[in-house]
Design a protein around this motif. Structure first.
Motif, PDB file in Angstrom:
ATOM      1  N   SER A 208       0.795  -1.140  -0.071  1.00 33.78           N
ATOM      2  CA  SER A 208       0.057  -0.057   0.125  1.00 33.78           C
ATOM      3  C   SER A 208       0.761   1.358  -0.023  1.00 33.78           C
ATOM      4  O   SER A 208       0.364   2.400  -0.469  1.00 33.78           O
ATOM      5  CB  SER A 208      -0.920   0.044   1.064  1.00 33.78           C
ATOM      6  OG  SER A 208      -0.304   0.411   2.377  1.00 33.78           O
ATOM      7  N   GLN A 209       2.201   1.030   0.184  1.00 38.80           N
ATOM      8  CA  GLN A 209       2.940   2.148   0.327  1.00 38.80           C
ATOM      9  C   GLN A 209       3.880   2.222  -0.997  1.00 38.80           C
ATOM     10  O   GLN A 209       4.798   3.340  -1.187  1.00 38.80           O
ATOM     11  CB  GLN A 209       4.205   2.160   1.560  1.00 38.80           C
ATOM     12  CG  GLN A 209       3.236   2.482   2.854  1.00 38.80           C
ATOM     13  CD  GLN A 209       3.827   1.926   3.892  1.00 38.80           C
ATOM     14  OE1 GLN A 209       5.202   1.545   3.911  1.00 38.80           O
ATOM     15  NE2 GLN A 209       3.028   1.531   4.938  1.00 38.80           N
ATOM     16  N   THR A 210       3.597   1.640  -1.917  1.00 38.95           N
ATOM     17  CA  THR A 210       4.067   1.762  -3.231  1.00 38.95           C
ATOM     18  C   THR A 210       3.137   2.334  -4.248  1.00 38.95           C
ATOM     19  O   THR A 210       1.956   2.855  -3.708  1.00 38.95           O
ATOM     20  CB  THR A 210       4.493   0.272  -3.754  1.00 38.95           C
ATOM     21  OG1 THR A 210       3.283  -0.352  -4.108  1.00 38.95           O
ATOM     22  CG2 THR A 210       5.311  -0.669  -2.946  1.00 38.95           C
ATOM     23  N   GLU A 211       3.746   2.756  -5.520  1.00 36.61           N
ATOM     24  CA  GLU A 211       2.727   3.184  -6.587  1.00 36.61           C
ATOM     25  C   GLU A 211       1.980   2.296  -7.144  1.00 36.61           C
ATOM     26  O   GLU A 211       1.331   2.586  -8.250  1.00 36.61           O
ATOM     27  CB  GLU A 211       3.600   4.238  -7.195  1.00 36.61           C
ATOM     28  CG  GLU A 211       4.302   5.312  -6.245  1.00 36.61           C
ATOM     29  CD  GLU A 211       4.614   6.567  -6.939  1.00 36.61           C
ATOM     30  OE1 GLU A 211       4.837   6.653  -8.099  1.00 36.61           O
ATOM     31  OE2 GLU A 211       4.606   7.693  -6.186  1.00 36.61           O
ATOM     32  N   PRO A 213      -0.988   0.104  -8.583  1.00 36.25           N
ATOM     33  CA  PRO A 213      -2.386  -0.002  -8.106  1.00 36.25           C
ATOM     34  C   PRO A 213      -2.815  -1.386  -7.560  1.00 36.25           C
ATOM     35  O   PRO A 213      -2.043  -2.106  -8.160  1.00 36.25           O
ATOM     36  CB  PRO A 213      -3.084   0.223  -9.245  1.00 36.25           C
ATOM     37  CG  PRO A 213      -2.105   1.190 -10.022  1.00 36.25           C
ATOM     38  CD  PRO A 213      -0.819   0.516  -9.957  1.00 36.25           C
ATOM     39  N   ASN A 243      -3.555   3.337  -2.750  1.00 34.36           N
ATOM     40  CA  ASN A 243      -3.307   2.985  -4.247  1.00 34.36           C
ATOM     41  C   ASN A 243      -4.492   1.744  -4.252  1.00 34.36           C
ATOM     42  O   ASN A 243      -4.294   1.136  -5.314  1.00 34.36           O
ATOM     43  CB  ASN A 243      -1.963   2.306  -4.514  1.00 34.36           C
ATOM     44  CG  ASN A 243      -1.485   1.302  -3.295  1.00 34.36           C
ATOM     45  OD1 ASN A 243      -2.169   0.986  -2.314  1.00 34.36           O
ATOM     46  ND2 ASN A 243      -0.566   0.514  -3.473  1.00 34.36           N
TER      47      ASN A 243
END
Ligand code: SF4
Ligand code: SF4
Length: 307
Positions: A208-211, A213, A243
């Protein structure tokens, strides 16, 4: 690597028209699994005795004498079988089916790229599924990279029950992650799937902390997790994920029962049921009450669209 199926024109595994590549083998043992032919890695033979017409073609085709027909009926010695597929090829009654074929990245890419016109028109692409695609991480990574290299949108469907490094390694070549959160309670997760969910939840947080989706999905099974409390807890957990595209409820499919026998596997003793429409609608509303988008497609006229 072992691919159990390549399904063209799929519309349930991400946006647009997609090709879903099912990799064989899974690291979890969900009691309700309706695709037991996906559990074991490697090719294997399914036998459906009800379809057998007793023609005897498999006896002559098999180099290992794994099939026999006597007055007492037909028999198959699975321990002799090397999954060559010769008997299945000659069984016109479809009583024998070989699940799984060894394919290279190039071979799969060729099949996937054949439909790129449809991806371009619909915003679709390729989805790696299973089983569990990260059971074959090098193959999964290479295939995703090869597809991306051709400009094809890539998605992976995973249970996230892996060290984070394995998940992280495929993210640079992945445009969308569909991840399963089956339940929040660790002891229940262990009971129903054979493993706790600590790693799953930790990986979901990191993801959830990445970009990249994400779409979070829950198989909804009566008697296991089809309660407002279960679904509400999952929705509470994911509501802050920036995301998250949407949360999807997938009603249990009860059609896998006969497959266990066909594979010589023990049938789980529990009897699972599909939640009714009213329950599904209530659960979707429960999740939506947390302020997230929810989808609940079940092919049964119960369709709670993403808002
Ligand atoms: S080839 Fe198929 S139909 Fe014929 S005996 Fe073997 S299993 Fe039965
Ligand atoms: S898959 Fe090959 S080894 Fe196995 S039973 Fe069929 S012919 Fe024999």
């Amino acid at each position: 690597m072992t691919v159990s199926d390549i399904q063209r024109f799929s519309v349930h595994d991400g946006p647009g028209i997609r090709t879903t590549v099912f990799l064989k083998g899974c690291n979890l043992r969900c009691r309700w699994c309706h695709n037991p032919e996906m559990i074991r890695p490697g090719a294997e033979l399914q036998l459906f005795p009800d379809r057998c017409v007793g023609c005897g073609a498999c006896l002559t085709a098999c180099p290992k004498q794994a099939h026999t027909i006597t007055d007492g009926g037909r028999a198959f010695d699975r321990s002799l079988c090397v999954a060559c597929g010769a008997c299945a090829e000659g069984c016109y009654a479809h009583a024998l089916v070989l699940v799984g074929r060894e394919l290279t990245v190039e071979q799969v890419l060729k099949e996937v790229a054949a439909d790129r016109e449809f991806y371009d028109r619909s915003g679709g692409g390729v989805t790696l599924s299973g089983g569990e695609p990260l059971l074959q991480p090098e193959f999964a990574g290479e295939l995703l990279r090869a597809c991306k290299g051709q400009g094809i949108h890539t998605a992976i469907e995973t249970n996230l029950a892996w060290p984070w490094e394995r998940v992280e390694a495929v993210l640079p070549v992945t445009d969308l992650v569909l991840l399963d959160i089956k339940m929040m309670d660790a002891a229940a997760h262990r009971r129903w799937t054979g493993a706790g969910n600590e790693q799953v939840l930790e990986n979901a947080r990191k993801l959830s902390q990445t970009e990249v989706p994400i779409i979070v999905r829950t198989p909804v099974i009566a008697g296991v997790n089809a309660t407002a409390e279960d679904i509400g807890r999952i929705a509470d957990f994911i509501r802050a994920f920036g995301n998250l595209l949407y949360y999807e409820l997938l009603p249990y499919n009860p059609l896998g029962a006969g497959k266990y026998r066909s594979l010589g596997m023990e049938q789980p003793r529990e009897r699972f049921a599909r939640p009714d429409r009213q329950t599904l609608r209530a659960l979707a509303e429960e999740a939506r009450g947390r302020g997230i988008r929810v989808r609940c497609p079940d092919g049964d006229r119960c369709r709670v669209e993403a808002e």
